[in-house]
Design an enzyme around this catalytic site. Structure first.
Site, PDB file in Angstrom:
ATOM      1  NE  ARG A   1      35.773  39.528  44.058  1.00  0.00           N
ATOM      2  CZ  ARG A   1      36.077  40.227  45.141  1.00  0.00           C
ATOM      3  NH1 ARG A   1      35.177  40.998  45.736  1.00  0.00           N
ATOM      4  NH2 ARG A   1      37.280  40.170  45.659  1.00  0.00           N
ATOM      5  CG  ASN A  16      39.453  31.649  44.369  1.00  0.00           C
ATOM      6  OD1 ASN A  16      40.564  31.655  43.835  1.00  0.00           O
ATOM      7  ND2 ASN A  16      38.821  32.771  44.681  1.00  0.00           N
ATOM      8  CD  GLU A  31      43.603  36.897  43.862  1.00  0.00           C
ATOM      9  OE1 GLU A  31      42.595  36.199  43.739  1.00  0.00           O
ATOM     10  OE2 GLU A  31      43.619  38.131  43.676  1.00  0.00           O
ATOM     11  CE  LYS A  44      41.715  37.635  36.535  1.00  0.00           C
ATOM     12  NZ  LYS A  44      41.476  38.212  37.871  1.00  0.00           N
ATOM     13  CG  ASP A  48      41.631  41.511  39.142  1.00  0.00           C
ATOM     14  OD1 ASP A  48      41.084  40.831  38.280  1.00  0.00           O
ATOM     15  OD2 ASP A  48      41.396  41.385  40.359  1.00  0.00           O
ATOM     16  CD  GLU A  56      36.385  41.470  41.199  1.00  0.00           C
ATOM     17  OE1 GLU A  56      36.527  40.584  40.343  1.00  0.00           O
ATOM     18  OE2 GLU A  56      37.151  41.607  42.179  1.00  0.00           O
ATOM     19  CD1 TRP A  84      45.694  42.674  46.543  1.00  0.00           C
ATOM     20  CD2 TRP A  84      45.100  41.692  48.457  1.00  0.00           C
ATOM     21  NE1 TRP A  84      45.632  41.324  46.308  1.00  0.00           N
ATOM     22  CE2 TRP A  84      45.268  40.677  47.478  1.00  0.00           C
ATOM     23  CE3 TRP A  84      44.726  41.295  49.745  1.00  0.00           C
ATOM     24  CZ2 TRP A  84      45.079  39.320  47.731  1.00  0.00           C
ATOM     25  CZ3 TRP A  84      44.537  39.942  49.999  1.00  0.00           C
ATOM     26  CH2 TRP A  84      44.702  38.965  49.010  1.00  0.00           C
TER      27      TRP A  84
HETATM   28  C1  GCV Z   1      38.183  34.218  41.753  1.00  0.00           C
HETATM   29  C2  GCV Z   1      40.261  39.031  41.597  1.00  0.00           C
HETATM   30  C3  GCV Z   1      38.936  38.859  42.280  1.00  0.00           C
HETATM   31  C4  GCV Z   1      38.856  37.500  42.963  1.00  0.00           C
HETATM   32  C5  GCV Z   1      39.075  36.444  41.892  1.00  0.00           C
HETATM   33  C6  GCV Z   1      40.460  36.669  41.266  1.00  0.00           C
HETATM   34  C7  GCV Z   1      40.751  35.704  40.142  1.00  0.00           C
HETATM   35  O1  GCV Z   1      41.283  39.122  42.513  1.00  0.00           O
HETATM   36  O2  GCV Z   1      38.739  39.896  43.191  1.00  0.00           O
HETATM   37  O3  GCV Z   1      37.579  37.384  43.535  1.00  0.00           O
HETATM   38  O4  GCV Z   1      38.999  35.146  42.435  1.00  0.00           O
HETATM   39  O5  GCV Z   1      40.488  37.967  40.716  1.00  0.00           O
HETATM   40  O6  GCV Z   1      40.494  36.058  39.006  1.00  0.00           O
HETATM   41  O7  GCV Z   1      41.223  34.615  40.399  1.00  0.00           O
END
Ligand code: GCV
Length: 699
Positions: free
Chosen positions: A163, A205, A286, A354, A359, A387, A538
């Site tokens: 992103r 990630n 995820e 968050k 998201d 993003e 999704w």
């Molecule tokens: C780092 C969303 C984004 C992912 C991101 C995730 C997160 O799903 O699309 O790219 O991954 O958030 O915050 O872990």
């Protein structure tokens, strides 16, 4: 002095005529070999104080021929000009700045609670000089709102940025530790100038490799560069690292071998980086590994890591971004997974939440977890990278979005329990407090892709320092530092910035709509998207629920009951379609197309008017920007102008796609006074942007 002023004027003229590459951000370049007539007095010699002195010596800031005293509470000069009691209350990183008498003359004194405080104080003074001038006496006392003010880089070890829309990662892993890019210092300096004191270098990630000795040496090299600027290094860790790196048969947090592995790893890290900040963890989210893979809980996982870091005062930032396709709707899941563990985490664990329950959408209500975790420190996570707000193509000033969350009242302890107070430690008296922003920084010359996206990095830092600042004050500061303080430029451009996030909401997802983006890349509209076999949560249809009766997700007590995760009176307020704030209407209510809105319009017409307004707003931004041409250097003027053209085209794309698609359900005309769509729905459905998986930066 005269010669100096002429030099500055010539420089300014040169810049307007020939351009600016955006690399200096909101700071004046550091002087090379030049000195100022300012006389700086300090009895201290730490590298951090040294940096403060060189900043104050920068002739470009025009501090003039004045005397500046700078030091910490132990500096003998500082102790002469401030009273003992004033100094005794200064906590680390805090500072006082005051006009004082020194040897019978006026001087300015900066007292830091520690040398970082003195450095922050010097940036404050420079900001004052640029934004207000130093004509009148100065009297400032500043204490940071959050103790940990940290950027989260979603940078991968292969140099791509998840992103990320400003090119490849700043971190040149292949060249480290031996070759240090000059940008590392510039990065640290920019962060210090706005009070950011931590950086998580790698993607949540997380690649387990980051914890190998080979990489830790590289991390140490960065930490050494950042240290004098008060910037601590943190790492995202992969929960399965013991297995992935050392081949342990399990990564179960209750396994003694695993616990030992993390303790040894912490020891190794701190031997290299004594001020290492700690770990950020995305677990069981995820597809990433986590304690649940071993039948354990978030608390088991976080506490094991916390125990390993505790001897060194390191912290664990454990993310609450968890959801799985299943029986429970997505927006409710973090609350359901985390509230049972409230009070069960070690004292050096902080839960990173968050801003919204889904998201980082252009608009979400605040996450109900902020109002629910009362015995565990929690921290907000904002996304500075855009993003979901047009990448680095759209001008969207995000301070209003960050503040919308911070100022939201959770009613956790009655009225006034804002997200800011819940998270800065003041409501519950927490020892640790933190705030995170997902960075929008890459190796692009102008750092952030869009020259105005720099304002979002700046705004995050300033709000992390003081969440009481208004979006307007921050925009004004940033514009003055970055462009000019001519009021004829400032007034329209500040307004453009303040309106810009709402414009994005209008042309993308008004009235509480969310997540109707194209699959995976999250740039354009695809409310019709339905990828066979893909996770239902999704798919945009999961979020907008359009049908012949109406639009929106029913989270009321007769729907998913998401409203009940909010404290009263919010739960009732959101539950009732007549009292639910209209900006969240379609978030909480499946609303009839003919529902009467406060304006007197029916919902369908109101929706159309929002989309139309968003397009008109961007067109207005184009005009405002074009009118400002003579205030801005050619390069930045043209860069922003061409990005606004993209934004205007995208806004029309969004409006047409969403209205034409939703019209297939509403079966009503777009109000006749509004501009008609210029696209055909079938053509729009054929658009497939090739953004690459997860938007890894393109070569
Ligand atoms: C780092 C969303 C984004 C992912 C991101 C995730 C997160 O799903 O699309 O790219 O991954 O958030 O915050 O872990």
């Amino acid at each position: 002095m005269k010669k100096f002023t002429i030099l500055i004027c010539l420089l300014a003229l040169f810049t307007v005529a020939y351009g600016e590459d955006g690399s200096r951000l909101w700071l004046q370049p550091l002087p090379y070999g030049q000195t100022n007539s300012t006389s700086i007095i300090s009895g201290e010699k730490s590298p951090t104080i040294g940096l403060a002195i060189s900043e104050l010596n920068n002739p470009a800031y025009q501090l003039g021929s004045r005397t500046i005293l700078i030091g910490t509470t132990t500096d003998k000069n500082i102790r002469k000009v401030f009273s003992k009691s004033e100094l005794s209350t200064l906590s680390p990183e805090s500072y006082l700045i005051r006009t004082v008498q020194w040897n019978g003359k006026e001087a300015i004194a900066i007292a830091g609670g520690d040398d970082k405080g003195a450095l922050y104080g010097s940036y404050h003074l420079l900001r004052l000089a640029v934004t207000n001038g130093l004509g009148s006496p100065v009297s400032v006392r500043e204490v940071p709102a959050y103790k940990v003010r940290v950027l989260n880089h979603w940078d991968n070890l292969d140099g791509s940025v998840e992103r990320g829309y400003a090119g490849y990662s700043l971190w040149k892993w292949e060249d480290l530790p031996n070759t240090l890019s000059p940008r590392y210092k510039e990065y640290a300096r920019a962060n210090a100038s706005i009070g950011i004191n931590g950086t998580v270098l790698n993607n949540v990630n997380a690649d387990p490799l980051i914890l190998t000795h080979e990489y830790l040496i590289k991390v140490k090299a960065l930490a050494d560069v950042f240290r004098p600027y008060g910037l601590k290094v943190y790492l995202s860790v992969n929960f399965s690292s013991p297995t992935a790196i050392s081949g342990l048969p399990t990564s179960d947090p209750l396994d003694e071998g695993v616990q030992r592995w993390w303790k040894d790893k912490a020891k190794e890290i701190y031997a290299l980086i004594p001020d290492f900040g700690g770990f950020l963890v995305k677990a069981n989210s995820e597809g990433l590994p986590g304690p649940q893979d071993f039948g354990r809980t978030h608390a088991d996982g976080a506490n094991m890591l916390a125990d390993a870091l505790q001897p060194y005062n390191g912290i664990v930032m454990w993310r609450a971004f968890v959801y799985n396709p299943g029986n429970e709707e997505r927006a409710k899941q973090a609350y359901l997974e985390f509230t049972p563990f409230d009070g069960k985490f070690r004292s050096n664990v902080i839960i990173q939440i968050k801003n919204g329950p889904i998201d980082f959408q252009p608009r979400e209500p605040f996450s109900p977890l902020f109002g629910a975790m009362k015995q565990t420190p929690i921290m907000p996570e904002f996304q500075i990278t855009q993003e979901y707000l047009g990448f680095s193509n759209h001008l969207a000033y995000l301070a209003p979005m960050f503040k919308e969350c911070l100022d939201s009242d959770t009613y956790a302890q009655g009225e006034g329990s804002t997200v800011a107070k819940v998270t800065d430690g003041s409501l519950y008296g927490n020892k640790i407090s933190a705030i995170a922003g997902v960075a929008n920084i890459g190796e692009d010359t102008n750092w952030c892709g869009h020259d105005f996206a720099q304002a979002n990095w700046y705004a995050f830092g300033r709000l992390a320092w003081n969440h009481q600042l208004t979006s307007e004050v921050i925009a004004d500061e940033w514009l003055k530092m970055t462009f000019t303080n001519d009021p004829e430029f400032l007034s329209p451009i500040t307004k453009m910035m303040l309106d810009s996030r709402e414009a994005v909401v209008n042309y993308m997802m008004p009235l509480g709509l969310n997540h109707i983006f194209a699959f995976d890349h999250h740039y354009g509209p695809e409310p019709w998207c339905d990828v066979p076999g893909a996770r239902p949560d999704w798919m945009p249809t999961y979020y907008h629920r359009a049908d012949s009766t109406g639009l929106g997700f029913d989270r009321t007590t007769s729907g998913s009951n998401g409203v009940s995760q909010y404290n009263q009176p919010l739960a009732d307020l959101y539950n009732n379609i007549d009292t639910c704030p209209e900006e969240y209407l379609l978030w909480f209510h499946h609303t009839a197309w003919n529902h009467q809105m406060k304006s007197g319009n029916i919902m369908w017409d109101e929706l159309c008017r929002h989309y139309d307004k968003g397009v008109l707003q961007v067109r207005e931004f184009q005009k405002i920007w074009d009118r400002s041409e003579h205030f801005v250097d050619t390069d930045r003027f043209h860069r922003v102008q061409s990005k606004l053209r993209i934004q205007a085209r995208d806004a029309v794309w969004w409006r047409d796609a969403c209205l034409l698609y939703f019209q297939t359900f509403s079966k009503q005309p777009i109000p006749y006074d509004l501009e008609r769509p210029v696209h055909d729905l079938d053509d729009l459905k054929k658009i497939k942007l090739n953004m690459g998986h997860n938007n890894k930066a393109k070569k």
